[in-house]
Design a protein around this motif. Sequence first.
Motif, PDB file in Angstrom:
ATOM      1  N   ALA A   1       1.364  11.237  11.289  1.00  0.00           N
ATOM      2  CA  ALA A   1       1.774  11.419   9.888  1.00  0.00           C
ATOM      3  C   ALA A   1       1.979  10.070   9.222  1.00  0.00           C
ATOM      4  CB  ALA A   1       3.056  12.255   9.807  1.00  0.00           C
ATOM      5  N   SER A   2       2.564   9.146   9.967  1.00  0.00           N
ATOM      6  CA  SER A   2       2.830   7.817   9.417  1.00  0.00           C
ATOM      7  C   SER A   2       1.563   7.005   9.217  1.00  0.00           C
ATOM      8  CB  SER A   2       3.763   7.043  10.363  1.00  0.00           C
ATOM      9  OG  SER A   2       4.983   7.712  10.542  1.00  0.00           O
ATOM     10  N   ALA A   3       0.612   7.192  10.101  1.00  0.00           N
ATOM     11  CA  ALA A   3      -0.525   6.272  10.182  1.00  0.00           C
ATOM     12  C   ALA A   3      -1.323   6.168   8.892  1.00  0.00           C
ATOM     13  CB  ALA A   3      -1.450   6.692  11.325  1.00  0.00           C
ATOM     14  N   LEU A   4      -1.619   7.286   8.272  1.00  0.00           N
ATOM     15  CA  LEU A   4      -2.520   7.248   7.125  1.00  0.00           C
ATOM     16  C   LEU A   4      -1.828   6.894   5.818  1.00  0.00           C
ATOM     17  CD1 LEU A   4      -4.854  10.264   7.930  1.00  0.00           C
ATOM     18  CD2 LEU A   4      -5.341   7.824   8.167  1.00  0.00           C
ATOM     19  N   ILE A   5      -0.490   6.923   5.779  1.00  0.00           N
ATOM     20  CA  ILE A   5       0.197   6.578   4.521  1.00  0.00           C
ATOM     21  C   ILE A   5       0.883   5.219   4.568  1.00  0.00           C
ATOM     22  CG2 ILE A   5       0.490   8.996   3.851  1.00  0.00           C
ATOM     23  CD1 ILE A   5       3.494   8.705   4.579  1.00  0.00           C
ATOM     24  N   HIS A   6       1.265   4.752   5.755  1.00  0.00           N
ATOM     25  CA  HIS A   6       1.964   3.462   5.854  1.00  0.00           C
ATOM     26  C   HIS A   6       0.974   2.333   6.102  1.00  0.00           C
ATOM     27  CE1 HIS A   6       5.743   5.407   5.517  1.00  0.00           C
ATOM     28  NE2 HIS A   6       5.664   6.011   6.685  1.00  0.00           N
ATOM     29  N   THR A   7       0.093   2.161   5.148  1.00  0.00           N
ATOM     30  CA  THR A   7      -0.913   1.115   5.258  1.00  0.00           C
ATOM     31  C   THR A   7      -1.331   0.702   3.859  1.00  0.00           C
ATOM     32  OG1 THR A   7      -3.224   0.697   5.868  1.00  0.00           O
ATOM     33  CG2 THR A   7      -2.603   2.981   5.594  1.00  0.00           C
ATOM     34  N   LEU A   8      -1.626  -0.565   3.689  1.00  0.00           N
ATOM     35  CA  LEU A   8      -2.084  -1.040   2.389  1.00  0.00           C
ATOM     36  C   LEU A   8      -3.459  -0.488   2.044  1.00  0.00           C
ATOM     37  CD1 LEU A   8      -0.894  -4.755   2.461  1.00  0.00           C
ATOM     38  CD2 LEU A   8       0.283  -2.752   1.531  1.00  0.00           C
ATOM     39  N   HIS A   9      -4.210  -0.056   3.072  1.00  0.00           N
ATOM     40  CA  HIS A   9      -5.508   0.574   2.818  1.00  0.00           C
ATOM     41  C   HIS A   9      -5.333   1.863   2.022  1.00  0.00           C
ATOM     42  CE1 HIS A   9      -7.593  -2.194   5.510  1.00  0.00           C
ATOM     43  NE2 HIS A   9      -6.603  -2.005   6.368  1.00  0.00           N
ATOM     44  N   PHE A  10      -4.186   2.489   2.154  1.00  0.00           N
ATOM     45  CA  PHE A  10      -3.865   3.721   1.413  1.00  0.00           C
ATOM     46  C   PHE A  10      -3.071   3.405   0.147  1.00  0.00           C
ATOM     47  CE2 PHE A  10      -0.973   7.324   0.620  1.00  0.00           C
ATOM     48  CZ  PHE A  10      -1.881   8.368   0.509  1.00  0.00           C
ATOM     49  N   GLY A  11      -1.962   2.695   0.292  1.00  0.00           N
ATOM     50  CA  GLY A  11      -1.023   2.522  -0.814  1.00  0.00           C
ATOM     51  C   GLY A  11      -1.517   1.650  -1.944  1.00  0.00           C
ATOM     52  N   ASN A  12      -2.286   0.614  -1.634  1.00  0.00           N
ATOM     53  CA  ASN A  12      -2.677  -0.330  -2.679  1.00  0.00           C
ATOM     54  C   ASN A  12      -3.622   0.266  -3.719  1.00  0.00           C
ATOM     55  OD1 ASN A  12      -1.043  -2.392  -1.889  1.00  0.00           O
ATOM     56  ND2 ASN A  12      -2.662  -3.717  -1.131  1.00  0.00           N
ATOM     57  N   ILE A  13      -4.405   1.246  -3.336  1.00  0.00           N
ATOM     58  CA  ILE A  13      -5.309   1.889  -4.296  1.00  0.00           C
ATOM     59  C   ILE A  13      -4.498   2.596  -5.374  1.00  0.00           C
ATOM     60  CG2 ILE A  13      -7.001   3.757  -4.560  1.00  0.00           C
ATOM     61  CD1 ILE A  13      -8.032   2.884  -1.742  1.00  0.00           C
ATOM     62  N   TYR A  14      -3.504   3.356  -4.958  1.00  0.00           N
ATOM     63  CA  TYR A  14      -2.638   4.068  -5.909  1.00  0.00           C
ATOM     64  C   TYR A  14      -1.794   3.081  -6.702  1.00  0.00           C
ATOM     65  CZ  TYR A  14       0.725   7.657  -7.466  1.00  0.00           C
ATOM     66  OH  TYR A  14       1.523   8.499  -8.199  1.00  0.00           O
ATOM     67  N   ARG A  15      -1.220   2.103  -5.999  1.00  0.00           N
ATOM     68  CA  ARG A  15      -0.379   1.107  -6.656  1.00  0.00           C
ATOM     69  C   ARG A  15      -1.167   0.377  -7.752  1.00  0.00           C
ATOM     70  NH1 ARG A  15       0.863  -1.065  -2.352  1.00  0.00           N
ATOM     71  NH2 ARG A  15       2.774   0.042  -1.905  1.00  0.00           N
ATOM     72  N   GLY A  16      -2.380  -0.009  -7.466  1.00  0.00           N
ATOM     73  CA  GLY A  16      -3.209  -0.690  -8.445  1.00  0.00           C
ATOM     74  C   GLY A  16      -3.559   0.203  -9.626  1.00  0.00           C
ATOM     75  N   ALA A  17      -3.819   1.470  -9.368  1.00  0.00           N
ATOM     76  CA  ALA A  17      -4.232   2.391 -10.429  1.00  0.00           C
ATOM     77  C   ALA A  17      -3.119   2.654 -11.439  1.00  0.00           C
ATOM     78  CB  ALA A  17      -4.698   3.712  -9.818  1.00  0.00           C
ATOM     79  N   VAL A  18      -1.862   2.551 -10.985  1.00  0.00           N
ATOM     80  CA  VAL A  18      -0.745   2.811 -11.911  1.00  0.00           C
ATOM     81  C   VAL A  18      -0.039   1.524 -12.326  1.00  0.00           C
ATOM     82  CG1 VAL A  18      -0.409   5.135 -10.984  1.00  0.00           C
ATOM     83  CG2 VAL A  18       0.979   3.261 -10.074  1.00  0.00           C
ATOM     84  N   GLY A  19      -0.572   0.366 -11.897  1.00  0.00           N
ATOM     85  CA  GLY A  19       0.006  -0.913 -12.286  1.00  0.00           C
ATOM     86  C   GLY A  19       1.397  -1.139 -11.741  1.00  0.00           C
ATOM     87  N   ALA A  20       1.593  -0.861 -10.451  1.00  0.00           N
ATOM     88  CA  ALA A  20       2.927  -0.899  -9.848  1.00  0.00           C
ATOM     89  C   ALA A  20       3.155  -2.156  -9.020  1.00  0.00           C
ATOM     90  CB  ALA A  20       3.121   0.331  -8.969  1.00  0.00           C
ATOM     91  N   LYS A  21       4.442  -2.490  -8.862  1.00  0.00           N
ATOM     92  CA  LYS A  21       4.858  -3.599  -8.008  1.00  0.00           C
ATOM     93  C   LYS A  21       5.668  -3.122  -6.799  1.00  0.00           C
ATOM     94  CE  LYS A  21       5.366  -6.635 -12.022  1.00  0.00           C
ATOM     95  NZ  LYS A  21       6.351  -7.271 -12.905  1.00  0.00           N
ATOM     96  N   SER A  22       6.375  -2.011  -6.961  1.00  0.00           N
ATOM     97  CA  SER A  22       7.260  -1.514  -5.900  1.00  0.00           C
ATOM     98  C   SER A  22       6.467  -0.960  -4.722  1.00  0.00           C
ATOM     99  CB  SER A  22       8.166  -0.395  -6.432  1.00  0.00           C
ATOM    100  OG  SER A  22       8.967  -0.834  -7.488  1.00  0.00           O
ATOM    101  N   TYR A  23       7.130  -0.880  -3.576  1.00  0.00           N
ATOM    102  CA  TYR A  23       6.558  -0.125  -2.468  1.00  0.00           C
ATOM    103  C   TYR A  23       6.731   1.362  -2.766  1.00  0.00           C
ATOM    104  CZ  TYR A  23      11.363   0.587  -0.807  1.00  0.00           C
ATOM    105  OH  TYR A  23      12.681   0.949  -0.714  1.00  0.00           O
TER     106      TYR A  23
END
Length: 199
Positions: free
Chosen positions: A95-117
């Motif tokens: 469960a952790s593997a696919l969400i706790h990675t920048l390969h996953f999170g950075n795409i969403y973070r970039g799309a919404v212009g976010a800085k937070s984890y």
Amino acid sequence: MQLIRKSVLHSETVFVDGEVDAPTPLKMVGAAAVIKNPWHGRGYVADLSPEIRLLGPQLSRHLTDLILGEIGSGEAVEAFGKSAVVGLDGELEHASALIHTLHFGNIYRGAVGAKSYLAFTNTRGPANAPISIPMMDKNDEGRRSHYLTLQFSIPDAPAADELVIVLGASTGGRPHHRIGDRYTDLKELGHDVKNPAAV
């Protein structure tokens, strides 16, 4: 083979909270992808990184598109989070593997212009297990007004050999937030507001 068995888009709008009208309706959205657990039936897998690098970006792009399609734009997203539920035959690490990675999170973070984890939960459960998505301000982890949790479930997922991967978003904070923020507490307690990690 198709990666995603099904997608689920959960959307709710809060107009009244505590018998008081919300100043502005609060929209919260959760986008979920139900997939076969890529590590199921393989015993203990020491290196999860090949699947993380292959599947994480695909899932993030798909879920991000669902969120933005429902909310309208990345700028309209003020708070966000993520979640994963592994079926009963899987490990919590799956469960952790696919969400706790920048390969996953950075795409969403970039799309919404976010800085937070991204705030998160990772759990194990059967079909219809609760999916909880904790959220916080996309640019300010200490802004308590945007500490929210969206909950829903999927009646037929996860199966024992599946994973549910989820992103969440909110268009604002709690309708009648009035508990201050973390920085006020730090000042009152005499701590360095510019270095809250020192607390």
